[in-house]
Write a protein that holds these residues in place. Structure first.
Motif, short mmCIF file in Angstrom:
data_model
loop_
_atom_site.label_atom_id
_atom_site.label_comp_id
_atom_site.label_asym_id
_atom_site.label_seq_id
_atom_site.Cartn_x
_atom_site.Cartn_y
_atom_site.Cartn_z
N LEU A 52 -3.86 2.25 4.23
CA LEU A 52 -2.83 3.17 3.73
C LEU A 52 -2.30 4.14 4.79
N PRO A 53 -3.13 4.76 5.62
CA PRO A 53 -2.57 5.68 6.63
C PRO A 53 -1.58 5.00 7.57
N HIS A 54 -1.84 3.74 7.92
CA HIS A 54 -0.93 3.00 8.80
C HIS A 54 0.38 2.69 8.09
N MET A 55 0.29 2.33 6.83
CA MET A 55 1.50 2.04 6.07
C MET A 55 2.35 3.29 5.90
N ARG A 56 1.68 4.41 5.66
CA ARG A 56 2.43 5.66 5.53
C ARG A 56 3.09 6.03 6.85
N ALA A 57 2.39 5.80 7.95
CA ALA A 57 2.95 6.14 9.27
C ALA A 57 4.17 5.28 9.60
N GLN A 58 4.17 4.02 9.17
CA GLN A 58 5.31 3.16 9.44
C GLN A 58 6.35 3.22 8.31
N ASN A 59 6.04 4.03 7.27
CA ASN A 59 6.93 4.25 6.12
C ASN A 59 7.28 2.95 5.41
N GLU A 60 6.28 2.08 5.26
CA GLU A 60 6.52 0.81 4.57
C GLU A 60 5.19 0.11 4.35
N GLY A 61 5.04 -0.52 3.18
CA GLY A 61 3.86 -1.32 2.93
C GLY A 61 3.69 -1.69 1.47
N ILE A 62 2.97 -2.77 1.24
CA ILE A 62 2.65 -3.22 -0.12
C ILE A 62 1.16 -3.52 -0.17
N ILE A 63 0.51 -3.02 -1.21
CA ILE A 63 -0.92 -3.27 -1.42
C ILE A 63 -1.08 -3.99 -2.75
N HIS A 64 -1.39 -5.28 -2.69
CA HIS A 64 -1.63 -6.07 -3.89
C HIS A 64 -3.12 -6.09 -4.21
N ASN A 65 -3.45 -5.95 -5.48
CA ASN A 65 -4.85 -5.94 -5.90
C ASN A 65 -5.05 -6.99 -6.99
N VAL A 66 -5.83 -8.02 -6.68
CA VAL A 66 -6.03 -9.11 -7.64
C VAL A 66 -6.94 -8.63 -8.76
N SER A 67 -6.45 -8.73 -9.97
CA SER A 67 -7.20 -8.28 -11.14
C SER A 67 -7.56 -9.48 -12.00
N SER A 68 -7.88 -9.24 -13.26
CA SER A 68 -8.28 -10.30 -14.18
C SER A 68 -8.05 -9.85 -15.60
N GLY A 69 -7.71 -10.80 -16.46
CA GLY A 69 -7.58 -10.47 -17.88
C GLY A 69 -8.86 -9.94 -18.47
N ALA A 70 -10.00 -10.29 -17.85
CA ALA A 70 -11.29 -9.77 -18.34
C ALA A 70 -11.34 -8.25 -18.26
N GLY A 71 -10.62 -7.67 -17.31
CA GLY A 71 -10.59 -6.22 -17.18
C GLY A 71 -9.76 -5.56 -18.24
N LEU A 72 -8.93 -6.34 -18.94
CA LEU A 72 -8.08 -5.80 -20.00
C LEU A 72 -8.67 -6.04 -21.39
N VAL A 73 -9.29 -7.21 -21.58
CA VAL A 73 -9.75 -7.56 -22.93
C VAL A 73 -11.25 -7.85 -23.01
N ILE A 129 -4.32 -4.33 13.89
CA ILE A 129 -3.22 -3.46 14.36
C ILE A 129 -3.15 -3.47 15.89
N ASP A 130 -4.29 -3.47 16.56
CA ASP A 130 -4.28 -3.56 18.03
C ASP A 130 -3.66 -4.87 18.49
N ASP A 131 -3.91 -5.94 17.74
CA ASP A 131 -3.44 -7.26 18.13
C ASP A 131 -1.98 -7.50 17.77
N TRP A 132 -1.63 -7.16 16.52
CA TRP A 132 -0.29 -7.49 16.02
C TRP A 132 0.61 -6.27 15.82
N GLY A 133 0.08 -5.08 15.96
CA GLY A 133 0.92 -3.89 15.95
C GLY A 133 1.14 -3.21 14.62
N ARG A 134 0.91 -3.91 13.51
CA ARG A 134 1.15 -3.31 12.21
C ARG A 134 0.53 -4.20 11.13
N ILE A 135 0.51 -3.66 9.91
CA ILE A 135 0.15 -4.44 8.71
C ILE A 135 1.19 -4.10 7.66
#
Length: 254
Positions: A124-145, A76-82
């Motif tokens: 998350l606090p930075h995304m809320r402050a800029q009122n925009e953001g996406i958080i992708h979480n890589v999962s696995s079928g092993a967690g379902l079955v 964030i210091d370098d590029w200003g946002r995430i």
């Protein structure tokens, strides 16, 4: 270069190899600026030398609170946002349940679950402050079955599934989204330990490109392709398929 992507900042954990690395390279081609976090960064550092304005390697162990905080604050210091976070770092211990120690499973949770939590808490606090953001979480079928020999890993992914369902409810009235990304089983260095025939494994470069193409999606579940989506659907509704497909990992009855 996409004009829409030109000023977008993406952070990917576990980005030095496998699907994470190929997501990074594909996003770079699409015009994004990408920070790759990993313990080792040989491949990311090579890209940074070629594209110093749009690639950053940050040495970061996601099991360490201070390391995660320092990495995010530095970006964030370098590029200003995430704008987008991809939680991708993961480990697994492949062994029968009785051969896995509590230390083995705790390590899996520290990386695969608490590592995701640390990153989300930092971003998350930075995304809320800029009122925009996406958080992708890589999962696995092993967690379902489930999957024989992966009791700890499957448990971490099941926890991620529940985390995302809950966090999406909390964020439903905000402009910050939380998703699950489901890649197919791919021909990565770690997956090779499972011993599946290569014909059944997807090319991680292809998977990385397909997931990168959906980096702006806010759907609850994002799959690399329709085959993966169909496979997840069938495996949940026809459990005998999972049992049949994993029988070779189970010791025969005495």
């Amino acid at each position: 270069m996409s004009l829409a992507a030109k000023n977008r900042i993406v952070v990917i954990t576990g980005a030095n190899e496998g699907i994470g690395y190929h997501m990074l390279t594909s996003l770079l081609e699409r015009g994004y600026r990408v920070a790759g976090l990993d313990i080792n960064g040989e491949h990311i550092s090579a890209l940074q030398k070629i594209h110093p304005e749009r690639v950053r390697f940050i040495a970061c162990d996601v099991t360490e609170d201070d390391a995660v905080t320092t990495a995010i604050e530095g970006i964030i210091d370098d590029w200003g946002r995430i704008d987008i976070l991809v939680n991708n770092a993961g480990v697994f211990n492949f062994a029968p349940f009785e051969a896995q120690t509590l230390a083995d499973t705790k390590r899996e949770f520290e990386v695969n679950y608490f590592g995701y939590l640390r990153m989300i808490h930092a971003v998350l606090p930075h995304m809320r402050a800029q009122n925009e953001g996406i958080i992708h979480n890589v999962s696995s079928g092993a967690g379902l079955v489930g999957h024989p020999g992966l009791t700890g890993y499957a448990s971490t992914k099941g926890a991620i599934e529940a985390l995302v369902r809950s966090l999406r409810l909390e964020l439903q009235h905000e402009n910050v989204s939380c998703t699950l990304m489901h890649p197919p089983l791919s021909n990565t260095e770690s997956a090779a330990e499972l011993g599946y025939p290569k014909s059944l494994l997807s090319d991680p470069a292809d998977v990385g490109r397909k997931l990168a193409a959906q980096i702006e999606s806010t759907d609850r579940v994002i799959t690399a392709d329709w085959q993966t989506k169909l496979g997840l659907y069938l495996s949940q509704r026809l459990p005998y398929m999972v049992k049949k497909g994993t029988e070779r990992f189970v010791s025969p009855a005495k």
